[in-house]
Scaffold this motif. Structure first.
Motif, mmCIF file in Angstrom:
data_model
loop_
_atom_site.group_PDB
_atom_site.id
_atom_site.type_symbol
_atom_site.label_atom_id
_atom_site.label_comp_id
_atom_site.label_asym_id
_atom_site.label_seq_id
_atom_site.Cartn_x
_atom_site.Cartn_y
_atom_site.Cartn_z
ATOM 1 N N GLU A 159 0.848 -1.185 0.000
ATOM 2 C CA GLU A 159 0.000 0.000 0.000
ATOM 3 C C GLU A 159 0.885 1.237 0.000
ATOM 4 O O GLU A 159 1.854 1.314 0.752
ATOM 5 N N VAL A 160 0.547 2.205 -0.851
ATOM 6 C CA VAL A 160 1.228 3.500 -0.865
ATOM 7 C C VAL A 160 0.559 4.357 0.195
ATOM 8 O O VAL A 160 -0.645 4.623 0.114
ATOM 9 N N ARG A 161 1.332 4.781 1.189
ATOM 10 C CA ARG A 161 0.766 5.525 2.320
ATOM 11 C C ARG A 161 1.151 6.998 2.282
ATOM 12 O O ARG A 161 2.019 7.398 1.544
ATOM 13 N N ASN A 162 0.484 7.756 3.114
ATOM 14 C CA ASN A 162 0.768 9.178 3.331
ATOM 15 C C ASN A 162 0.487 10.038 2.096
ATOM 16 O O ASN A 162 1.082 11.102 1.938
ATOM 17 N N VAL A 163 -0.398 9.580 1.216
ATOM 18 C CA VAL A 163 -0.841 10.421 0.113
ATOM 19 C C VAL A 163 -1.955 11.303 0.669
ATOM 20 O O VAL A 163 -2.959 10.779 1.165
ATOM 21 N N PRO A 164 -1.780 12.634 0.664
ATOM 22 C CA PRO A 164 -2.770 13.521 1.290
ATOM 23 C C PRO A 164 -4.192 13.268 0.779
ATOM 24 O O PRO A 164 -4.433 13.217 -0.428
ATOM 25 N N ARG A 200 -5.684 3.438 1.021
ATOM 26 C CA ARG A 200 -5.807 2.142 0.338
ATOM 27 C C ARG A 200 -5.411 2.216 -1.144
ATOM 28 O O ARG A 200 -6.090 1.674 -2.017
ATOM 29 N N ILE A 201 -4.298 2.874 -1.414
ATOM 30 C CA ILE A 201 -3.734 2.894 -2.759
ATOM 31 C C ILE A 201 -2.801 1.694 -2.848
ATOM 32 O O ILE A 201 -1.774 1.648 -2.170
ATOM 33 N N LEU A 202 -3.170 0.715 -3.649
ATOM 34 C CA LEU A 202 -2.439 -0.549 -3.715
ATOM 35 C C LEU A 202 -1.734 -0.727 -5.057
ATOM 36 O O LEU A 202 -2.136 -0.148 -6.066
ATOM 37 N N PHE A 203 -0.708 -1.570 -5.067
ATOM 38 C CA PHE A 203 -0.134 -2.104 -6.292
ATOM 39 C C PHE A 203 -0.915 -3.386 -6.578
ATOM 40 O O PHE A 203 -1.014 -4.247 -5.701
ATOM 41 N N HIS A 204 -1.481 -3.515 -7.781
ATOM 42 C CA HIS A 204 -2.235 -4.732 -8.084
ATOM 43 C C HIS A 204 -2.355 -4.954 -9.581
ATOM 44 O O HIS A 204 -2.061 -4.058 -10.375
ATOM 45 N N PRO A 205 -2.791 -6.159 -9.990
ATOM 46 C CA PRO A 205 -2.953 -6.440 -11.411
ATOM 47 C C PRO A 205 -4.154 -5.720 -12.004
ATOM 48 O O PRO A 205 -5.118 -5.402 -11.312
ATOM 49 N N GLY A 206 -4.073 -5.481 -13.289
ATOM 50 C CA GLY A 206 -5.136 -4.849 -14.066
ATOM 51 C C GLY A 206 -4.534 -4.379 -15.367
ATOM 52 O O GLY A 206 -3.307 -4.312 -15.502
ATOM 53 N N ASN A 207 -5.370 -4.025 -16.310
ATOM 54 C CA ASN A 207 -4.863 -3.658 -17.631
ATOM 55 C C ASN A 207 -5.138 -2.222 -18.056
ATOM 56 O O ASN A 207 -4.285 -1.590 -18.654
ATOM 57 N N THR A 208 -6.333 -1.711 -17.770
ATOM 58 C CA THR A 208 -6.697 -0.356 -18.193
ATOM 59 C C THR A 208 -7.168 0.451 -16.990
ATOM 60 O O THR A 208 -7.386 -0.107 -15.911
ATOM 61 N N VAL A 209 -7.369 1.759 -17.189
ATOM 62 C CA VAL A 209 -7.795 2.604 -16.061
ATOM 63 C C VAL A 209 -9.131 2.159 -15.481
ATOM 64 O O VAL A 209 -9.419 2.452 -14.324
ATOM 65 N N GLU A 210 -9.909 1.415 -16.251
ATOM 66 C CA GLU A 210 -11.169 0.898 -15.714
ATOM 67 C C GLU A 210 -10.928 -0.153 -14.626
ATOM 68 O O GLU A 210 -11.828 -0.462 -13.855
ATOM 69 N N ASP A 211 -9.710 -0.687 -14.543
ATOM 70 C CA ASP A 211 -9.374 -1.713 -13.554
ATOM 71 C C ASP A 211 -8.804 -1.137 -12.262
ATOM 72 O O ASP A 211 -8.379 -1.892 -11.382
ATOM 73 N N THR A 212 -8.759 0.185 -12.143
ATOM 74 C CA THR A 212 -8.185 0.792 -10.952
ATOM 75 C C THR A 212 -9.080 1.888 -10.404
ATOM 76 O O THR A 212 -9.776 2.570 -11.155
ATOM 77 N N SER A 213 -9.058 2.030 -9.087
ATOM 78 C CA SER A 213 -9.759 3.126 -8.410
ATOM 79 C C SER A 213 -8.709 3.998 -7.726
ATOM 80 O O SER A 213 -8.760 4.224 -6.523
ATOM 81 N N GLY A 214 -7.727 4.436 -8.506
ATOM 82 C CA GLY A 214 -6.665 5.273 -7.964
ATOM 83 C C GLY A 214 -5.428 4.500 -7.551
ATOM 84 O O GLY A 214 -4.489 5.076 -7.001
ATOM 85 N N CYS A 215 -5.403 3.194 -7.807
ATOM 86 C CA CYS A 215 -4.253 2.356 -7.463
ATOM 87 C C CYS A 215 -3.253 2.310 -8.616
ATOM 88 O O CYS A 215 -3.484 2.862 -9.679
ATOM 89 N N VAL A 216 -2.134 1.607 -8.381
ATOM 90 C CA VAL A 216 -1.083 1.459 -9.382
ATOM 91 C C VAL A 216 -1.174 0.056 -9.979
ATOM 92 O O VAL A 216 -1.000 -0.934 -9.272
ATOM 93 N N LEU A 217 -1.460 -0.011 -11.277
ATOM 94 C CA LEU A 217 -1.478 -1.289 -11.986
ATOM 95 C C LEU A 217 -0.078 -1.572 -12.508
ATOM 96 O O LEU A 217 0.616 -0.663 -12.957
ATOM 97 N N LEU A 218 0.328 -2.832 -12.466
ATOM 98 C CA LEU A 218 1.650 -3.230 -12.933
ATOM 99 C C LEU A 218 1.512 -4.113 -14.166
ATOM 100 O O LEU A 218 0.590 -4.935 -14.246
ATOM 101 N N GLY A 219 2.428 -3.963 -15.119
ATOM 102 C CA GLY A 219 2.411 -4.782 -16.323
ATOM 103 C C GLY A 219 3.815 -5.035 -16.834
ATOM 104 O O GLY A 219 4.748 -4.332 -16.466
#
Length: 138
Positions: A66-71, A75-94
């Motif tokens: 989890e990326v913490r201390n973002v003002p 709950r900003i996580l690193f997780h799988p996904g392909n397009t911006v539709e797969d994230t709610s502000g998290c970081v997708l890795l590919g």
């Protein structure tokens, strides 16, 4: 603790924010976040800066960081996904950039997440530096 973990932003458009995640100067994988929308919860990329990342368990994504201390954000996580539709502000890795249904994407995301977690095996936290997109002028 790992040092020199960074996301180097390469592109920021309405299709998302694309970057490269580097560890000690070497590219580990590609990243995709939502476009920059004034750091609004669930819809924006993370502002450039330095953040503490802590290992966590997600019911949906399992073991991750989890990326913490973002003002104003949580709950900003690193997780799988392909397009911006797969994230709610998290970081997708590919493993690499591509396109899905006409949208910018990161591909082979589950493989990249596995590589990411392997790289940080035995590590409970690290500091992440996020660089802004810079223009190259010839």
């Amino acid at each position: 603790m790992h040092s020199q973990v960074e996301i180097v932003r390469l592109e920021d458009s309405t299709n998302g924010t694309l970057g490269a995640l580097r560890v000690r100067g070497l590219v580990l994988c590609c990243t995709l976040e939502p476009p920059s929308l004034d750091n609004r919860q669930f819809v924006s990329s993370i502002p450039a800066g330095e953040y503490h990342c802590q290992r966590t368990h997600s019911q949906r994504f399992g073991n991750t960081f989890e990326v913490r201390n973002v003002p104003g954000r949580s709950r900003i996580l690193f997780h799988p996904g392909n397009t911006v539709e797969d994230t709610s502000g998290c970081v997708l890795l590919g493993r690499h950039f591509g396109s899905l249904q006409g949208r910018r994407a990161v591909l082979r995301s589950r493989d990249a997440c596995r590589d990411f977690l392997h790289q940080f095996q035995g590590c409970e936290s690290f500091w992440l530096h996020i660089h802004p997109v810079t223009e190259c002028r010839a």
